[in-house]
Design a protein around this motif. Structure first.
Motif, PDB file in Angstrom:
ATOM      1  N   GLY A   1       0.792  -1.183  -0.108  1.00 58.55           N
ATOM      2  CA  GLY A   1       0.036   0.071   0.142  1.00 58.55           C
ATOM      3  C   GLY A   1       0.803   1.406   0.210  1.00 58.55           C
ATOM      4  N   ALA A   2       2.152   1.219  -0.438  1.00 61.64           N
ATOM      5  CA  ALA A   2       2.932   2.508  -0.519  1.00 61.64           C
ATOM      6  C   ALA A   2       2.735   2.997  -1.696  1.00 61.64           C
ATOM      7  CB  ALA A   2       4.427   1.866  -0.541  1.00 61.64           C
ATOM      8  N   ASP A   3       2.056   4.367  -1.647  1.00 63.96           N
ATOM      9  CA  ASP A   3       1.652   4.985  -2.854  1.00 63.96           C
ATOM     10  C   ASP A   3       2.138   6.693  -2.661  1.00 63.96           C
ATOM     11  OD1 ASP A   3      -0.543   3.403  -4.061  1.00 63.96           O
ATOM     12  OD2 ASP A   3      -1.142   3.427  -2.126  1.00 63.96           O
ATOM     13  N   GLU A   4       3.052   6.980  -1.666  1.00 64.90           N
ATOM     14  CA  GLU A   4       3.088   8.314  -1.447  1.00 64.90           C
ATOM     15  C   GLU A   4       4.502   8.587  -1.813  1.00 64.90           C
ATOM     16  OE1 GLU A   4       0.557   9.786  -0.857  1.00 64.90           O
ATOM     17  OE2 GLU A   4      -0.441   8.075  -0.447  1.00 64.90           O
ATOM     18  N   ILE A   5       5.371   7.701  -2.558  1.00 61.73           N
ATOM     19  CA  ILE A   5       6.620   7.874  -2.898  1.00 61.73           C
ATOM     20  C   ILE A   5       6.632   8.424  -4.434  1.00 61.73           C
ATOM     21  CG2 ILE A   5       9.141   6.941  -2.822  1.00 61.73           C
ATOM     22  CD1 ILE A   5       7.795   4.605  -1.404  1.00 61.73           C
TER      23      ILE A   5
ATOM     24  N   HIS B   1      -6.488   0.140  -3.883  1.00 62.72           N
ATOM     25  CA  HIS B   1      -6.961   0.949  -4.925  1.00 62.72           C
ATOM     26  C   HIS B   1      -5.880   1.181  -5.764  1.00 62.72           C
ATOM     27  CE1 HIS B   1      -9.633   2.505  -1.719  1.00 62.72           C
ATOM     28  NE2 HIS B   1     -10.317   3.017  -2.612  1.00 62.72           N
ATOM     29  N   GLY B   2      -6.276   1.512  -7.041  1.00 64.87           N
ATOM     30  CA  GLY B   2      -5.299   1.605  -8.256  1.00 64.87           C
ATOM     31  C   GLY B   2      -4.472   2.866  -8.309  1.00 64.87           C
ATOM     32  N   ASP B   3      -3.765   3.266  -7.227  1.00 66.66           N
ATOM     33  CA  ASP B   3      -3.296   4.416  -7.168  1.00 66.66           C
ATOM     34  C   ASP B   3      -1.660   4.482  -7.579  1.00 66.66           C
ATOM     35  OD1 ASP B   3      -4.218   6.868  -5.707  1.00 66.66           O
ATOM     36  OD2 ASP B   3      -2.185   6.842  -4.852  1.00 66.66           O
ATOM     37  N   ASN B   4      -0.919   5.433  -6.999  1.00 68.61           N
ATOM     38  CA  ASN B   4       0.273   5.535  -7.724  1.00 68.61           C
ATOM     39  C   ASN B   4       1.121   4.232  -7.751  1.00 68.61           C
ATOM     40  OD1 ASN B   4      -0.217   8.202  -7.875  1.00 68.61           O
ATOM     41  ND2 ASN B   4       0.683   8.818  -5.706  1.00 68.61           N
ATOM     42  N   GLY B   5       1.131   3.456  -6.601  1.00 71.95           N
ATOM     43  CA  GLY B   5       1.924   2.328  -6.367  1.00 71.95           C
ATOM     44  C   GLY B   5       1.722   1.304  -7.343  1.00 71.95           C
ATOM     45  N   ALA B   6       0.212   1.111  -7.739  1.00 72.35           N
ATOM     46  CA  ALA B   6      -0.305   0.123  -8.440  1.00 72.35           C
ATOM     47  C   ALA B   6       0.153   0.496 -10.233  1.00 72.35           C
ATOM     48  CB  ALA B   6      -1.693  -0.071  -8.332  1.00 72.35           C
TER      49      ALA B   6
END
Length: 693
Positions: free
Chosen positions: A527-531, A547-552
């Motif tokens: 769930g790491a998306d803030e890098i 969720h399909g966010d930055n990490g995905a």
């Protein structure tokens, strides 16, 4: 303490109590609309009328009369009040009749139906008919933003919303204008409210005048399942109740917790729920020929096993995200360790926090409730209004008590209370430590000074030196002693303290989060998306998240996980308090709880983890880290840890402190998936531009 009789029952109560509170202490039920324990007394609904023996021959408003205002009897008898006499009954019926003169018959279509104070009290204390046949007055509905819906015909002018925004939220955005029949609650210029706590007026409104706009006409309270849980939108750990219908979260409400959030929650906490069902990952995906395609769990695990088998342990890494629970981080750490890697990190922002410095070096030592005991506060690299809105309300509460000097080093932002601005960064901090800044005297004179350290001060290359320097300052001004530890680290990520407690940081020779983006062959993102992934060169990336966010976006394999409302998990808030969140619903499609995904993956990789259920996992967790078993307790650090950290202080290179939260409404994948949060973010940006112009 003072003695008095309530309906013939003698009780002892503090003399600062109102008669309403004294009556409730005696077990009597006193109706009220305008009175609220956390707001100033207005005394304008008159529903709380009681009879005072020996007083005037008319009922008295119990909310506006104090215990110390009562007179004893002629022979020194305890003062006596009555709540059920015919005089009181008739007075309350008359007040209720007045309140209902203009109230519309909206109950069948009102969102407050079923949990409305006016409904309940009209049944209990009102009469079944009215003597008034005149036309009801009509009031135009007001636009006050995308979060709060107004139906002002229902307003009974209790002014709870006005007092909340002014006293607790710290901005006079609502007010009562006009007189008599022309009185109405308004935002004056009919603009959207800007407070991050504005949603609390929905709970405060005793009628249906202010309701939740996103929730409007979606459900009735009696069809909802109610689950007590913990908020993870920031690191405060506010107590919440998640209301669900079937598998769907319908709303999030606050629960009372005096030690943390009292009874307030931020707007992000309250209105995030629509993001729980959009942009969800509900099946595994595997990248083939540069494109992600749906796959089975076996295919996804086989792809991961093939990638892991091609490399060595020191080329495998794992980064935990800001919303991860303790259990899944524990499982991931065990899996990565079994693969022979020390490359783990829970500090996506590169904050210079390390468990080796001791627990006191990374928690909010004075506790959130302890803010009310502080008598001088220094904020370093923190903007609590955006990073921890509920905690900021506690800071304002302490400011309103008086006698609190507040100073800021960092961004010069609007915090909803006045403060002395000292400077922007390390130069000012160095001058303060050297005694060149006058606020040092205020800290030294204080009995319980508090220094709040934000993530913006301790992130980056300068972070370790800044953290040690602040610890040195805390020791020098007497903020750390046997009775008081005023060294307070304010976190922004719900998972951070739990990760540090677990030791989810690089081991000997291990790589940090930033180094793993370029120095590993296989990278697990929990769930790491803030890098910032722009410079990422990792060969193979596995993303476990909801969720399909930055990490995905850059992942080679996606494993669908569960959100915080879809799993039972432990989190540790910024003050080091262990908290448990309960599952309110189930994850969609093929998504699974994150610890279960890691357990199944460990079998495929030939490194079977030693647990088959959440209960077994927690047993193993408690064996290795016993303090996690003490839910709602704080395992405190020691003052010696702060003093030892201060001794590491050295030179600081010049830098400016900036809050890591640039957009309050879009700080995590759930928020970025929420249409309501997107609307609030756009409105906030427009307001900022207008103010700048």
């Amino acid at each position: 303490m003072a003695k008095l009789k309530v309906d013939g029952k003698e009780i002892d109560v503090p003399d600062h109590f109102t008669l309403l509170q004294a009556c409730e202490e005696a077990g009597a039920e006193v109706p009220r609309f305008c009175f609220h324990e956390r707001l100033s007394v207005a005394g304008n609904c008159r529903m709380c009328l009681i009879e005072v023996k020996g007083g005037p021959p008319k009922p008295a408003a119990s909310c506006a009369m104090g215990v110390r205002d009562l007179r004893p009897g002629p022979n020194g008898e305890a003062p006596e009040v009555f709540t059920t006499t015919p005089m009181v009954k008739k007075a309350r019926e008359g007040v209720m009749e007045f309140l209902l003169i203009n109230h519309p018959l909206d109950c069948p279509i009102c969102d407050q139906g079923g949990e409305c104070d006016l409904q309940d009290q009209a049944m209990a204390f009102g009469v079944d008919s009215t003597r008034y046949n005149e036309n009801k007055r009509a009031v135009e509905d007001k636009y006050i933003g995308p979060l709060v819906k107004t139906v002002m015909n229902r307003c009974i002018h209790c002014t709870r919303c006005v007092r909340f925004t002014t006293e607790v939220a710290g901005i006079a955005e609502l007010g009562l204008i006009g007189r008599g029949e022309d009185a109405e609650i308004t935002t004056y210029l009919e603009q959207a409210m800007t407070s991050e706590l504005q949603g609390n007026v929905v709970d405060l409104c005793p009628v249906g005048a202010l309701t939740s706009k996103p929730y409007a006409f979606n459900a009735r309270p009696w069809e909802l399942g109610k689950t007590e849980s913990i908020d993870v939108m920031d690191a405060v750990g506010s107590a919440i109740r998640v209301d669900t219908r079937g598998r769907e979260v319908m709303r999030v409400m606050p629960r009372v917790n005096e030690e943390i959030n009292e009874e307030w929650i931020s707007d992000k906490t309250r209105f995030i729920w629509d993001g729980l069902k959009t942009q969800r990952l509900d099946r595994p995906y595997v990248k083939t020929d540069g494109r992600l395609r749906p796959a089975s769990w076996n295919e996804a695990f086989a792809a991961i096993e093939a990638a892991v088998s091609k490399t060595t342990g020191d080329r495998i890494g794992a980064i935990a995200g800001d919303l991860a629970s303790v259990e899944e981080m524990f499982a991931l750490k065990a899996l990565i360790s079994s693969l022979g890697s020390a490359n783990i990190d829970c500090r996506q922002d590169g904050a210079a926090l390390d468990p080796s410095f001791g627990r006191a070096s990374y928690i909010f030592n004075p506790t959130i409730q302890g803010i009310e005991r502080a008598d001088a506060i220094l904020l370093v690299g923190a903007n609590p209004r955006y990073e921890a809105s509920v905690l900021n309300a506690r800071l304002r509460k302490r400011y309103r008590m008086g006698g609190l000097p507040i100073a800021v080093i960092g961004e010069q932002a609007e915090l909803r209370y006045p403060y002395e601005y000292l400077g922007a960064g390390t130069d000012t901090l160095s001058d303060l430590i050297a005694g060149k800044v006058g606020f040092l005297d205020a800290l030294k004179k204080a009995e319980r000074p508090m220094i709040i350290v934000g993530q913006g001060a301790i992130s980056g290359a300068n972070g370790a030196a800044v953290l040690a320097s602040i610890a040195k300052l805390a020791s020098a001004v007497g903020a750390v002693n046997n009775d008081w530890n005023g060294f307070a680290v304010l976190h922004t990520a719900a998972s951070r303290v739990g990760g540090l407690d677990l030791g989810f940081v690089p081991g000997e020779g291990g790589k940090t989060a930033a180094e793993m983006l370029t120095g590993t062959d296989v990278l697990f993102l929990l769930g790491a998306d803030e890098i910032d992934f722009s410079g990422k060169t990792t060969g193979f990336t596995v993303y476990i998240g909801s969720h399909g966010d930055n990490g995905a976006h850059g992942a080679d394999v996606i494993l669908p996980g569960a959100t915080y409302t879809e799993k039972s998990g432990l989190w540790v808030n910024t003050e080091g308090r262990v908290q448990i969140g309960n599952r309110a619903g189930f994850a969609p499609g093929d998504a699974r709880e994150d610890w279960a995904i890691l357990r199944a993956l460990s079998d495929v990789l030939g490194k079977r983890l030693p647990f088959d259920s959440l209960g077994q996992l927690r047993t193993k967790l408690y064996e290795e880290h016993p303090h996690f078993a003490d839910v709602d307790a704080i395992f405190a650090g020691t003052s010696g840890e702060i003093e030892a950290l201060g001794q590491k202080a050295g030179g600081m290179t010049k830098s400016v402190f900036a809050s890591p939260v640039k957009d309050f409404y879009l700080t995590n994948p759930i928020a970025r998936a929420s249409a309501v949060m997107a609307e609030c973010s756009a409105l906030a940006r427009n307001n900022f531009k207008a103010a700048a112009e």
